[in-house]
Motif scaffolding. Structure first.
Motif, short mmCIF file in Angstrom:
data_model
loop_
_atom_site.label_atom_id
_atom_site.label_comp_id
_atom_site.label_asym_id
_atom_site.label_seq_id
_atom_site.Cartn_x
_atom_site.Cartn_y
_atom_site.Cartn_z
N GLU A 47 8.69 -7.90 -15.83
CA GLU A 47 9.47 -7.09 -16.09
C GLU A 47 9.38 -5.74 -15.39
OE1 GLU A 47 9.71 -6.78 -20.29
OE2 GLU A 47 11.20 -8.26 -20.54
N LYS A 48 8.19 -5.23 -15.26
CA LYS A 48 7.81 -3.96 -14.31
C LYS A 48 8.16 -3.97 -13.00
CE LYS A 48 3.91 -1.38 -13.06
NZ LYS A 48 2.28 -1.20 -13.24
N TRP A 49 7.81 -5.09 -12.40
CA TRP A 49 8.01 -5.11 -10.80
C TRP A 49 9.36 -6.22 -10.55
CZ3 TRP A 49 5.48 -1.95 -8.10
CH2 TRP A 49 4.40 -1.55 -8.61
N ILE A 50 9.83 -7.13 -11.27
CA ILE A 50 10.86 -7.82 -10.86
C ILE A 50 12.26 -7.32 -11.67
CG2 ILE A 50 11.78 -10.44 -10.74
CD1 ILE A 50 9.12 -9.71 -9.21
N GLY A 51 12.12 -6.62 -12.85
CA GLY A 51 13.47 -6.00 -13.17
C GLY A 51 13.91 -6.89 -14.32
N GLN A 52 13.25 -7.97 -14.79
CA GLN A 52 14.13 -8.75 -15.80
C GLN A 52 12.94 -9.82 -16.51
OE1 GLN A 52 16.63 -10.82 -12.89
NE2 GLN A 52 15.15 -12.49 -13.10
N ALA A 53 13.42 -10.25 -17.51
CA ALA A 53 12.33 -11.26 -18.22
C ALA A 53 12.08 -12.33 -17.51
CB ALA A 53 12.88 -11.60 -19.51
N PRO A 54 10.75 -13.08 -17.39
CA PRO A 54 10.85 -14.24 -16.57
C PRO A 54 11.44 -15.43 -17.22
CG PRO A 54 8.76 -13.68 -18.02
CD PRO A 54 9.73 -12.45 -17.92
N SER A 55 11.96 -16.48 -16.58
CA SER A 55 12.66 -17.52 -16.87
C SER A 55 11.73 -18.52 -17.61
CB SER A 55 13.37 -18.16 -15.76
OG SER A 55 12.47 -18.68 -14.81
N LYS A 103 0.87 -1.23 0.05
CA LYS A 103 -0.22 0.12 -0.03
C LYS A 103 0.82 1.25 0.03
CE LYS A 103 -4.20 2.00 2.03
NZ LYS A 103 -5.12 1.66 3.05
N ASN A 104 0.57 2.18 -1.14
CA ASN A 104 1.47 3.11 -1.14
C ASN A 104 0.99 4.35 -0.08
OD1 ASN A 104 2.25 5.97 -1.91
ND2 ASN A 104 2.68 5.07 -3.75
N PRO A 105 1.90 4.78 0.86
CA PRO A 105 1.41 5.67 2.05
C PRO A 105 1.10 6.90 1.49
CG PRO A 105 3.79 5.45 1.94
CD PRO A 105 3.38 4.39 1.08
N THR A 106 1.61 7.34 0.17
CA THR A 106 0.91 8.68 -0.26
C THR A 106 -0.26 8.76 -0.76
OG1 THR A 106 3.51 8.90 -0.82
CG2 THR A 106 1.90 10.62 -1.82
N GLY A 107 -0.30 7.91 -1.94
CA GLY A 107 -1.79 7.82 -2.64
C GLY A 107 -2.90 6.69 -1.97
N GLY A 108 -2.26 5.97 -1.02
CA GLY A 108 -3.17 4.94 -0.90
C GLY A 108 -3.46 3.73 -1.50
N GLU A 109 -2.79 3.76 -2.88
CA GLU A 109 -3.09 2.52 -3.97
C GLU A 109 -2.34 1.46 -3.43
OE1 GLU A 109 -5.12 2.68 -6.47
OE2 GLU A 109 -6.08 4.35 -5.64
N VAL A 110 -2.69 0.30 -3.61
CA VAL A 110 -1.98 -0.90 -3.64
C VAL A 110 -1.39 -1.21 -4.73
CG1 VAL A 110 -1.99 -3.46 -2.66
CG2 VAL A 110 -3.45 -1.62 -1.73
N GLU A 111 -0.09 -1.64 -4.83
CA GLU A 111 0.66 -1.75 -5.82
C GLU A 111 1.45 -3.07 -6.01
OE1 GLU A 111 1.16 3.08 -6.77
OE2 GLU A 111 2.91 1.77 -5.60
N GLY A 112 1.84 -3.58 -7.06
CA GLY A 112 2.71 -4.86 -7.12
C GLY A 112 2.36 -5.55 -8.19
N PHE A 113 3.29 -6.67 -8.11
CA PHE A 113 3.11 -7.90 -9.36
C PHE A 113 1.79 -8.58 -9.08
CE2 PHE A 113 3.60 -12.28 -10.61
CZ PHE A 113 4.04 -11.98 -11.88
N ASP A 114 1.48 -8.90 -7.82
CA ASP A 114 0.17 -9.57 -7.55
C ASP A 114 -0.93 -8.73 -7.83
OD1 ASP A 114 1.50 -12.02 -6.63
OD2 ASP A 114 1.31 -11.76 -4.87
N VAL A 115 -0.96 -7.66 -7.54
CA VAL A 115 -2.04 -6.70 -7.82
C VAL A 115 -2.20 -6.56 -9.33
CG1 VAL A 115 -2.97 -4.37 -7.64
CG2 VAL A 115 -1.59 -5.26 -5.67
N ASP A 116 -1.17 -6.22 -10.30
CA ASP A 116 -1.45 -6.22 -11.58
C ASP A 116 -1.82 -7.68 -12.09
OD1 ASP A 116 -0.68 -3.57 -11.47
OD2 ASP A 116 1.27 -3.80 -12.74
N ILE A 117 -1.36 -8.80 -11.53
CA ILE A 117 -1.92 -9.95 -12.10
C ILE A 117 -3.29 -10.17 -11.86
CG2 ILE A 117 -2.21 -12.52 -11.70
CD1 ILE A 117 0.21 -11.65 -13.54
#
Length: 294
Positions: free
Chosen positions: A285-293, A83-97
């Motif tokens: 790539e957005k969250w982990i910073g590399q292509a999935p194996s 949860k982003n303390p500034t905007g209150g949005e929940v962000e991350g790989f699982d959220v985008d999935i």
């Protein structure tokens, strides 16, 4: 005369007793639980049924009917659900999935409601129908398969160790008797570390942020969980680092209520589509910073 009157009285008394006994017999028959209406009669066939109809609506039907997917995600796990303390949005790989699944199932990624779960609360919330599914760094295990339906693997991780830079702990082999290891309640990490380092002292916390705060405060020498989660903590504070090779395989799955195979199929179909159209690769790539194996 007296004899005749006495005989009439006896006759009247006996007649009354016949009616009483007859009435008692009928009451006994109905109060015993058996129906007084013969089976197959019109009255019996038209009586309202209290039996639950077989095969009620599936969770997938309910999701489509309400037009919203309710997903349990973590709020304390950087890179996956924070949860982003500034905007209150929940962000991350699982959220985008989760949003991508909402788009595949309902046609719009905004048709979603996110609810906070922890490793300890996620299955109870699923069982109580507070959420439709769990997308929260949940490792697929044989024990958990008895409790929930899992999707195909959507992320591969492995358990590792997070330590302060300069720590003498460089791998699982360095955890000795008396070493204080921090972990999270309800996670597979607790069971794994007790098996791999049985002499260690394991301190359990309710969530990852509490565990990380305890590590920074010096309450333990190392924190253990999946390396993907630890990398998120390392990104928050450069004074800490992940050490050693992963000592377990942690395949993550999306969990649904036990028996909801229709929803399970829909989720697996959606994951396959995300893989084939390149959307999964973008999120990774957005969250982990590399292509999935592969």
């Amino acid at each position: 005369m007296m004899t005749r009157k006495w005989m009439m009285s006896c006759f009247t008394f006996m007649l009354a007793m016949v009616f009483v006994i007859s009435g008692c017999g009928n009451n006994a028959k109905t109060s015993g639980g058996a129906s007084s209406t013969p089976a197959g009669s019109p009255a019996a066939s038209t009586a309202p049924s209290t039996a639950k109809p077989a095969g009620g609506a599936s969770v997938l039907d309910e999701i489509k009917s309400r037009g919203k997917l309710v997903v349990g995600v973590k709020y304390d796990t950087k890179l996956f659900g924070l949860k982003n303390p500034t905007g209150g949005e929940v962000e991350g790989f699982d959220v985008d999935i989760a949003k991508a699944l909402a788009k595949e199932i309902l046609g719009d990624e905004k048709k979603i409601e996110l609810k906070e779960v922890t490793s300890k609360t996620r299955i109870p919330m699923l069982d109580n129908k507070e959420i439709d599914m769990i997308v929260a760094t949940m490792t697929i295990t044989e024990e958990r398969k008895k409790q929930v339906e899992f999707s195909d693997v959507y992320f591969k991780a492995g358990q590792s160790l997070l330590v302060k830079k300069g720590s003498p702990i460089k791998s699982i082999a360095d955890i000795k008797k008396g070493t204080k290891v921090l972990a999270v309640k309800g996670s597979t990490s607790v069971k794994n570390i007790k098996e791999k380092a049985p002499d260690a002292t394991v301190l359990e916390f309710d969530n990852y942020q509490d565990a990380f705060s305890a590590l920074k405060a010096g309450q333990g020498e190392t924190l253990t969980t999946d390396n993907a989660i630890l990398y998120g903590m390392m990104a928050q504070d450069k004074n800490f680092e992940v050490v050693g090779e992963p000592f377990t395989d942690e395949p993550y799955g999306i969990a649904m209520k036990k028996g909801e195979t229709t929803l399970q199929t829909a989720v697996n179909d959606a994951l396959k589509k995300l893989q084939s159209n390149g959307e999964y690769k973008k999120i990774y790539e957005k969250w982990i910073g590399q292509a999935p194996s592969k």
